[in-house]
Design a protein around this motif. Structure first.
Motif, mmCIF file in Angstrom:
data_model
loop_
_atom_site.group_PDB
_atom_site.id
_atom_site.type_symbol
_atom_site.label_atom_id
_atom_site.label_comp_id
_atom_site.label_asym_id
_atom_site.label_seq_id
_atom_site.Cartn_x
_atom_site.Cartn_y
_atom_site.Cartn_z
ATOM 1 N N GLU A 44 39.270 38.524 40.875
ATOM 2 C CA GLU A 44 40.315 39.107 40.027
ATOM 3 C C GLU A 44 39.667 40.066 39.046
ATOM 4 O O GLU A 44 38.678 39.737 38.392
ATOM 5 C CB GLU A 44 41.051 38.000 39.275
ATOM 6 C CG GLU A 44 42.256 38.505 38.528
ATOM 7 C CD GLU A 44 43.065 37.367 37.911
ATOM 8 O OE1 GLU A 44 44.023 37.683 37.195
ATOM 9 O OE2 GLU A 44 42.731 36.203 38.143
ATOM 10 N N THR A 45 40.236 41.267 38.934
ATOM 11 C CA THR A 45 39.711 42.260 38.002
ATOM 12 C C THR A 45 40.264 41.975 36.602
ATOM 13 O O THR A 45 41.130 41.123 36.422
ATOM 14 C CB THR A 45 40.095 43.687 38.435
ATOM 15 O OG1 THR A 45 41.509 43.802 38.409
ATOM 16 C CG2 THR A 45 39.564 44.002 39.819
ATOM 17 N N GLU A 46 39.771 42.736 35.648
ATOM 18 C CA GLU A 46 40.209 42.551 34.261
ATOM 19 C C GLU A 46 41.694 42.843 34.074
ATOM 20 O O GLU A 46 42.346 42.274 33.214
ATOM 21 C CB GLU A 46 39.386 43.454 33.344
ATOM 22 C CG GLU A 46 37.923 43.087 33.317
ATOM 23 C CD GLU A 46 37.078 44.148 32.654
ATOM 24 O OE1 GLU A 46 37.626 45.186 32.216
ATOM 25 O OE2 GLU A 46 35.854 43.938 32.586
ATOM 26 N N SER A 47 42.236 43.737 34.911
ATOM 27 C CA SER A 47 43.651 44.094 34.798
ATOM 28 C C SER A 47 44.568 43.114 35.528
ATOM 29 O O SER A 47 45.782 43.288 35.524
ATOM 30 C CB SER A 47 43.870 45.506 35.349
ATOM 31 O OG SER A 47 43.563 45.539 36.730
ATOM 32 N N GLY A 48 43.989 42.107 36.183
ATOM 33 C CA GLY A 48 44.801 41.122 36.878
ATOM 34 C C GLY A 48 44.972 41.394 38.360
ATOM 35 O O GLY A 48 45.595 40.620 39.069
ATOM 36 N N GLN A 49 44.451 42.518 38.829
ATOM 37 C CA GLN A 49 44.523 42.858 40.246
ATOM 38 C C GLN A 49 43.506 42.026 41.031
ATOM 39 O O GLN A 49 42.453 41.680 40.522
ATOM 40 C CB GLN A 49 44.205 44.342 40.453
ATOM 41 C CG GLN A 49 45.221 45.274 39.864
ATOM 42 C CD GLN A 49 46.422 45.413 40.779
ATOM 43 O OE1 GLN A 49 46.318 45.242 41.972
ATOM 44 N NE2 GLN A 49 47.557 45.732 40.197
ATOM 45 N N MET A 50 43.847 41.742 42.281
ATOM 46 C CA MET A 50 42.908 41.035 43.152
ATOM 47 C C MET A 50 42.097 42.078 43.912
ATOM 48 O O MET A 50 42.634 43.057 44.412
ATOM 49 C CB MET A 50 43.636 40.124 44.143
ATOM 50 C CG MET A 50 44.325 38.954 43.486
ATOM 51 S SD MET A 50 43.220 37.888 42.571
ATOM 52 C CE MET A 50 42.342 37.085 43.878
ATOM 53 N N LYS A 51 40.803 41.860 43.985
ATOM 54 C CA LYS A 51 39.892 42.788 44.638
ATOM 55 C C LYS A 51 39.174 42.029 45.751
ATOM 56 O O LYS A 51 38.737 40.888 45.554
ATOM 57 C CB LYS A 51 38.898 43.298 43.598
ATOM 58 C CG LYS A 51 37.853 44.232 44.089
ATOM 59 C CD LYS A 51 37.034 44.693 42.889
ATOM 60 C CE LYS A 51 35.610 44.939 43.293
ATOM 61 N NZ LYS A 51 34.793 45.326 42.140
#
Length: 58
Positions: A44-51
């Motif tokens: 999970e990235t800092e913005s809440g997106q899954m990578k």
């Protein structure tokens, strides 16, 4: 719960074998390993997106 029955599948256990039969214990371990491997792939990235980390297969 019966002390001599597997908590997962309900099969009969030997006294002192524990709460899970060997088959259920192996299945539980393999699921934990897959879950751990998935945590490495998906982050999970800092913005809440899954990578997803993609690796080249050779």
């Amino acid at each position: 719960m019966n002390r001599y029955r597997c908590d997962e599948c309900g099969c009969y256990l030997d006294p002192g074998e524990g709460r899970l039969c060997e088959e259920c214990l192996e299945l539980k371990k393999s699921r934990a390993l897959r879950r751990k491997q998935n945590l490495v792939i998906f982050q999970e990235t800092e913005s809440g997106q899954m990578k997803m980390r993609v690796q080249e297969v050779r």
